[in-house]
Design an enzyme around this catalytic site. Structure first.
Site, PDB file in Angstrom:
ATOM      1  N   HIS A 107       0.821  -1.219   0.135  1.00  0.00           N
ATOM      2  CA  HIS A 107       0.170  -0.131  -0.002  1.00  0.00           C
ATOM      3  C   HIS A 107       0.857   1.104   0.016  1.00  0.00           C
ATOM      4  CE1 HIS A 107      -3.158   2.941   1.380  1.00  0.00           C
ATOM      5  NE2 HIS A 107      -4.077   1.901   0.802  1.00  0.00           N
ATOM      6  N   ASP A 143      -7.167  -3.080   3.463  1.00  0.00           N
ATOM      7  CA  ASP A 143      -6.346  -2.327   4.001  1.00  0.00           C
ATOM      8  C   ASP A 143      -6.438  -2.094   5.368  1.00  0.00           C
ATOM      9  OD1 ASP A 143      -8.551  -0.784   3.628  1.00  0.00           O
ATOM     10  OD2 ASP A 143      -7.950   0.795   2.339  1.00  0.00           O
ATOM     11  N   CYS A 691      47.511  31.008 -16.096  1.00  0.00           N
ATOM     12  CA  CYS A 691      47.919  30.491 -14.973  1.00  0.00           C
ATOM     13  C   CYS A 691      49.199  29.645 -15.204  1.00  0.00           C
ATOM     14  CB  CYS A 691      47.042  29.023 -14.348  1.00  0.00           C
ATOM     15  SG  CYS A 691      46.634  28.050 -15.642  1.00  0.00           S
TER      16      CYS A 691
END
Length: 886
Positions: A107, A143, A691
């Site tokens: 469920h 259920d 760099c």
């Protein structure tokens, strides 16, 4: 254990298959009758496996069990009934209790909270913060039986039925069902009585009850819309018709965007149709955003298109696209067997398709279209075949108009191009304002003018971006697609970058001051190469098998797997905004990670344009996130130290302001013309904002004066000017603060006794221009000998003829070592010097020659990681060791 599986759908099929792998005997499968000639996936798989399949529309009628059905079931001798997600059947109590172990049911809610078939919808409608599933022992009420196992998950603010189901309820639910059966088989399964308190019994909602109540806060309206998403759809009346809203998210931007007013009777304020969708307001004046609207005639449209009338004219398909269209038409025929002919008006859902067919269509299109990633939502937006083909072709061409409609561009006519530049944060696949609507100006260094206002990310925005990247890594398609498909997406991104290379190079010139021709070749060109290179690595990331000591009589196998590390923070410097982004991000994505990128605050625009191209390429939402902002705020929160590093960021890729020592040596036996040319390039390339710029040159005494004279001559020939002019050699420095730093650097060099051979001043013109500069007679103790300028300043020192060891000792007397170079015709000198130089990269008789396949990185304090090449991939992978005994 002998098991009867009673159910349907892909969920039922997966549970069935896993139970068989666990060694259980499936004595029979009970599922629904074929629909329009199509078997349910559960029944189809069982038939392939030779398991008895029974297809009954019902088990009882008028409250009584059907004797024939019960007799067939009882003849199977099942010991346990497993009902995966199966409350559509009303099972007689004699069937539920017949097996020795009874029946268990999955469920999709945490019982006893929301019972009934619409439990997922009600979890969202009620605004639950926790969701999950329950496996329970069935009783006659189906259920209300005892609880066996429950698992929880967090319900996210913008979860839908689909996301909640796909992320948790489906995968974890399958594992939970198998775990429950295992507990039963081992005699360890609990039976916990289910309380009645707090239970709700609302059934599946009907259209007439899904009308929106406007007299409530925005969050409650959002919950109502997302809880009713797909079925039956939350609706209201406006413009004389019924409008049904889908795909709702809470809008936390705070600022009300511009848009066309949509009057909605009963609403606290009128809605606004914006580029992002339909803005709605709760009675608390907070906002929510709806992406899709279904009109009264059933047609689904993007909410942003509500006032735009008919769609744009149909595309004319190429021959290749016509072939693709026919292949897709064949896929529709396979999915819709009851349809004799598929034409442009054939409607996918009116022809009998259901939600599982949407999944199948998306997968088939993916196979047919070289990994093209469709969303389920795309099928709902174009249900007629002709419309679907138009949508598909637009995506294949990278012309998805819906994507464009969500982007707020700054538009400029520059360099004979119409630039369209995004300027907001990029989080979870969407361009959004920063928290509180904060912005800052990004400046054109050529003339000091403001290009546009860019969203300024806050700490809360970092948290949102990291959450989006984490969800994309753990739950999204990025982690589910094959490595080869991941590579295809990166190849497609590289192609799009190439298609937009002039635009990207122009933005780089505007925002970073990069000379256009250099930007086109290097900043953008190498970025494209980088993505293509790493796209090829995606399906070649391999582990190994390792022989280990055998402990007889057992045999052992140890293997390693290389796995992505997770969410990575990428922090980019301002000198090569797009290229440094590409160097780090391409490897990171190829390894399977997701990223949060912080471009330099002064150069954000190519990163944001890159973000737009990732959307066109089909990179899944959340995989790439981009946050312009300050390093002290955004960078630190990502992982820059100070005790506030984000716990979900697993790795940081960083290139930044740490001063880096770089040296270049020239021997008397070198090719002097080439040495001058490469020396110039090594210092002045990209205005010295490089760099690996050669910050200091050591020149042998015997050629020193001649070298200096020729360098000064060449400097005098350099054209300083607008970076967009094709003949410009030297453009502006990146920003005002850096220009000020260069002036101070030169002033200190003069004060300490170095000789200024040329340059040393700001160029007398608007903008951040600095003269190419040459210093000579530089001694080792001087500031300019020890600290780099990161600008167009050549620093020259002498060394005695033949003193290789002495000059090597001077060159290595630094805590930094990213790159170095040596010029000599003597191969023995070249090998000796390159071996002794303490730098991560050594160039011999060349400089600045990098390649995407060659690892790049420094020694000592110049870094401990590598960009580019196979080594870069290993920076974003972790090795897992797995040992078997067999």
């Amino acid at each position: 254990m002998k098991i009867a599986v009673i159910g349907q759908s892909l969920f039922g099929q997966e549970v069935y298959s896993h139970l068989r792998k666990e060694g259980h005997e499936i004595v029979g499968v009970f599922t629904i009758p074929d629909k329009d000639g199509k078997a349910d996936p559960l029944g189809l798989q069982a038939e392939k496996d030779g398991v008895p399949v029974f297809k009954f529309p019902r088990w009882r009628a008028r409250g009584q069990a059907l004797p024939d059905v019960v007799a067939i079931y009882q003849a199977l001798g099942a010991e346990l009934n497993v009902l995966p997600f199966c409350s559509q059947f009303i099972i007689p109590v004699e069937v539920i209790s017949a097996p020795r172990h009874g029946s268990i049911i999955y469920h999709p809610s945490l019982l006893p909270r929301h019972r009934g078939a619409s439990a997922i919808n009600w979890t969202l409608i009620h605004g639950d913060k926790k969701g999950g599933f329950t496996i329970f022992w069935a009783d006659d009420g189906l259920d209300t039986g005892d609880l066996l196992l429950q698992k929880e998950c967090e319900v996210l603010p913008d979860d839908t039925v689909s996301t909640l189901y796909n992320r948790f309820l489906f995968p974890e639910g399958i594992r939970g069902m198998v775990q429950a059966v295992r507990l039963i088989a081992e005699g360890k399964a609990p039976r916990v009585p289910q309380p009645e308190e707090g239970a709700s019994y609302e059934g599946i909602q009907k259209k007439e009850t899904a009308r929106i109540n406007w007299d409530q806060p925005a969050e409650a309206i959002h919950n109502w819309i997302r809880g009713n998403d797909k079925v039956p759809g939350a609706w209201t009346e406006a413009c004389g018709q019924t409008l049904t809203f889908f795909n709702s998210t809470l809008n936390t931007a705070g600022l009300v965007p511009e848009g066309e007013v949509l009057a909605i009777p009963g609403a606290h304020r009128p809605g606004l149709v914006t580029k992002a969708g339909l803005i709605l307001f709760g009675n608390d004046d907070r906002m929510l955003l709806v992406k899709n609207i279904q009109l009264e005639d059933g047609k689904m449209i993007p909410a942003s298109q509500f006032f735009k009338g008919a769609a744009s004219s149909a595309l004319e398909l190429t021959e290749a696209e016509l072939v693709t269209a026919e292949a897709v038409r064949s896929a529709w025929k396979r999915i819709l067997p009851s349809v004799s002919q598929v034409d442009d008006s054939t409607d996918f859902f009116k022809s009998g398709a259901v939600s599982v067919d949407v999944v199948r269509l998306v997968e088939e299109v993916r196979e047919l279209c070289d990994g093209l990633e469709l969303e389920n939502e795309d099928v709902y937006m174009a249900t007629a075949f002709g419309d679907f083909i138009q949508l598909l072709v637009r995506k294949l061409r990278g012309e998805d108009e819906e994507g464009d409609s969500d982007i707020n561009y700054v538009e400029k006519s520059v360099n004979k191009l119409e630039l369209r530049m995004p300027h907001q944060l990029f989080i979870g696949g969407t361009f959004v304002d920063a928290e509180g609507g904060q912005t800052y100006d990004t400046i054109n260094p050529t003339d000091g003018s403001v290009i546009c206002q860019v969203s300024l990310a806050q700490v809360s925005d970092v948290d949102k971006a990291v959450a989006a990247a984490k969800d994309a890594f753990e739950n999204g398609r990025w982690g589910k697609i094959s490595a080869r498909d991941r590579g295809r997406l990166l190849y497609r991104l590289a192609d799009l970058m190439e298609q937009h290379q002039e635009e990207l190079a122009t933005i780089e010139a505007l925002d970073a001051g990069a000379v256009y021709t250099l930007a086109l070749k290097t900043h953008v060109g190498m970025s494209i190469q980088t993505f293509r290179y790493f796209a090829g690595w995606c399906d070649k990331i391999q582990g190994s098998t390792i022989p280990i000591n055998q402990a007889r009589p057992n045999r052992n196998l140890t293997l390693t797997k290389k796995e992505p590390v997770g969410v990575c923070g990428i922090i980019i410097p301002w000198n090569y905004p797009l290229m440094m982004l590409s160097w780090k991000t391409a490897a990171c994505l190829a390894a399977g990670n997701t990223v949060v990128i912080k471009p330099a605050q002064v150069t954000p625009l190519t990163a944001l344009k890159f973000a737009e191209l990732t959307l066109k390429a089909g990179i899944p939402k959340g995989v790439i996130n981009i946050l312009p902002g300050s390093g002290s705020l955004v960078g630190q929160r990502l992982g820059g130290g100070g005790g506030t590093d984000h716990p979900d960021v697993r790795k940081i890729g960083f290139t930044g302001s740490t001063e880096v020592g770089k040296h270049i040596m020239k021997f008397a036996d070198c090719d002097l013309s080439k040495a001058v040319q490469m020396g110039m390039s090594s210092v002045f390339f990209n205005k010295g904002e490089n760099c690996i710029a050669a910050g200091r040159l050591f020149v042998e005494d015997s050629i020193h004066d001649q070298f200096v004279r020729r360098v000064v001559e060449e400097v005098g020939k350099m054209k300083i000017g607008n970076p967009l002019d094709r003949d410009t050699d030297h453009g502006p420095q990146n920003h005002q603060a850096h220009l000020n730093k260069l002036r101070e650097y030169c002033q200190r060099g003069v004060r300490e006794g170095a000789t200024l051979a040329c340059g040393g001043n700001q160029v007398p013109r608007p903008g951040f221009f600095f003269e190419p500069t040459v210093f000579t007679d530089v001694e080792d103790h001087m500031f300019i000998a020890k600290e780099e300028s990161f600008g167009p300043i050549m620093v020259i020192s002498r060394f005695a003829d033949g003193d290789m060891d002495g000059v090597l000792s001077r060159a290595n007397a630094t805590e930094f070592g990213l790159a170095s170079g040596v010029f000599t015709r003597d191969i023995n000198k070249a090998l000796y010097v390159s071996d002794k130089l303490a730098a991560g990269t050594v160039f011999v008789n060349t400089y600045n020659k990098t390649d995407v396949a060659a690892p790049f990185g420094g020694f000592k304090q110049s870094g401990f990681g590598k960009d580019l090449g196979e080594a870069a991939l290993n920076e974003y992978l972790r090795v897992k060791t797995v040992t078997f005994e067999y």
